[in-house]
Write an enzyme that holds these catalytic residues in place. Structure first.
Site, PDB file in Angstrom:
ATOM      1  N   ARG A 240     -10.814  -4.856   5.579  1.00 59.01           N
ATOM      2  CA  ARG A 240     -10.756  -3.759   6.535  1.00 59.01           C
ATOM      3  C   ARG A 240     -11.462  -4.210   7.805  1.00 59.01           C
ATOM      4  NH1 ARG A 240      -7.309  -1.773   3.892  1.00 59.01           N
ATOM      5  NH2 ARG A 240      -7.221   0.346   3.032  1.00 59.01           N
ATOM      6  N   GLU A 269      -6.567   0.301  14.204  1.00 53.01           N
ATOM      7  CA  GLU A 269      -5.146  -0.026  13.991  1.00 53.01           C
ATOM      8  C   GLU A 269      -4.284   1.180  14.331  1.00 53.01           C
ATOM      9  OE1 GLU A 269      -4.650  -1.355   9.956  1.00 53.01           O
ATOM     10  OE2 GLU A 269      -6.236  -2.831  10.136  1.00 53.01           O
ATOM     11  N   HIS A 287      -1.646  -6.038   9.349  1.00 50.54           N
ATOM     12  CA  HIS A 287      -2.009  -5.363   8.095  1.00 50.54           C
ATOM     13  C   HIS A 287      -0.867  -5.427   7.067  1.00 50.54           C
ATOM     14  CE1 HIS A 287      -4.800  -2.064   6.333  1.00 50.54           C
ATOM     15  NE2 HIS A 287      -4.150  -2.679   5.365  1.00 50.54           N
TER      16      HIS A 287
HETATM   17  C1  DGY Z   1      -4.690  -1.036   0.670  1.00 49.82           C
HETATM   18  O1  DGY Z   1      -4.062  -0.756  -0.352  1.00 49.82           O
HETATM   19  O2  DGY Z   1      -5.850  -0.667   0.859  1.00 49.82           O
HETATM   20  C2  DGY Z   1      -3.974  -1.821   1.718  1.00 49.82           C
HETATM   21  O3  DGY Z   1      -4.789  -2.112   2.791  1.00 49.82           O
HETATM   22  C3  DGY Z   1      -2.735  -1.079   2.199  1.00 49.82           C
HETATM   23  O4  DGY Z   1      -3.082   0.216   2.481  1.00 49.82           O
END
Ligand code: DGY
Length: 321
Positions: A240, A269, A287
């Site tokens: 993240r 994002e 992502h």
């Molecule tokens: C997650 O599953 O956390 C991925 O980043 C996609 O949302």
């Protein structure tokens, strides 16, 4: 009469997952795959028993407070749950689940792609070719960093971190890691454990971020810690954006302290800091860590397994609140 539980699905999900939803539930699907505003989400949840959101929906305490009483579950189509205020959900008695395990292979593939792409200047090379500006070759042309045999530091040795370590061993990398808990020796497979992040960082030619986003990990990699990395190190992030202080990362990429960065996730994002795109030494993806057909199906089925359990009054496998 249709007595199936009503489920609000906030984004378009893989066809097989939506078929299963139609079979077992009365789903409110989002055929246009449009991002709902918080108000729309609350309105569309009227009468719903459960919500199946993605990380793109921000289920803040304020939004959760306005959900109708009918909502008993939030079965996330994601492993990350930083978009949900878990305490607020718990306080309202709403069960929250996620989709662990099933993203590990796909996300580790992207971690390796970022390591290789950032180290070997893949983005820069591609841009040169696509713009028609490649006009010569020389021994000093586009020289990057070799990956083979280097030290890979991993922060967060959960499932994704462990698979990334296995893939990296295929490049003869040695693995060094920090995790809240030390792994069992059979999972460690020779990796060196560091109880504190500051001890790990000087050992990393490459650093891969794989920890979850929580209040404790916000800006975990900050200016001071970047300073502890060897000069010319390379940082990659598939977890993240919030776990890296982006201003500090940008400053280190601009000064040459870091040779490069490979990023799949960002603090804001999809409106990412434009400086990332201006820098030559970044390899950027939007992502897509879990974006394979196999993994997206598996995420959907795992979310629905959790939902089925909750609706049947059983404890779901992946409860996080
Ligand atoms: C997650 O599953 O956390 C991925 O980043 C996609 O949302």
């Amino acid at each position: 009469m249709n007595n199936k539980p009503v489920v609000l699905v906030t984004r378009r999900l893989p066809p097989a997952v939506e078929d299963r939803l139609r079979h077992d539930y009365d789903p409110r699907l989002n055929d246009e795959d449009r991002l709902y505003t918080a108000e729309e989400l609350i309105q569309r949840a009227a009468g719903a028993h459960a919500i199946v959101p993605c990380h793109t929906e921000h289920l803040s305490a304020e939004v959760i407070a306005q959900l109708p009483d009918s909502v008993r579950a939030i079965a996330n189509f994601s492993v990350g749950v930083d978009h949900v205020d878990l305490a607020a959900a718990k306080a309202r008695g709403i069960i929250v689940t996620n989709t662990p395990d099933v993203l590990a292979d796909a996300t580790a593939e992207v971690a390796m792609l970022l390591i290789l792409g950032a180290a070997r200047r893949a983005s820069e090379g591609e841009r040169l070719l696509r713009s028609g500006q490649w006009d010569s070759w020389s021994p000093s042309f586009m020289v990057g960093t070799q990956v083979t045999g280097k030290r890979l530091g991993i922060i967060g040795m959960g499932r994704v971190g462990q698979v990334t370590a296995r893939r990296a061993r295929g490049f003869d990398m040695t693995i060094h890691y920090h995790n809240r808990r030390r792994l069992d020796p059979n999972l460690e497979a020779g990796a060196m454990y560091y109880e504190i992040v500051e001890a790990l960082l000087p050992q990393c030619d490459f650093l891969a971020m794989h920890c979850p986003a929580t209040p404790d990990t916000r800006h975990l990699l900050n200016a001071q810690r970047i300073g502890l990395l060897p000069d010319g190190a390379i940082v990659v992030n598939t977890a993240r954006g919030s776990i890296i202080e982006e201003a500090a990362l940008i400053a280190a990429l601009q000064s040459g302290k870091l040779a490069a960065a490979g990023l799949d996730v960002y603090e804001n994002e999809p409106d990412i800091n434009p400086v990332f795109s201006e820098l030559q030494n970044t390899f950027l993806l939007p992502h897509i860590g879990s974006a394979t057909r196999e993994t997206r199906d598996a995420m959907g089925f795992r979310a629905l397994d959790n939902l089925d359990a909750i609706i049947a009054g059983r404890e779901p496998r992946d409860r996080v609140a």
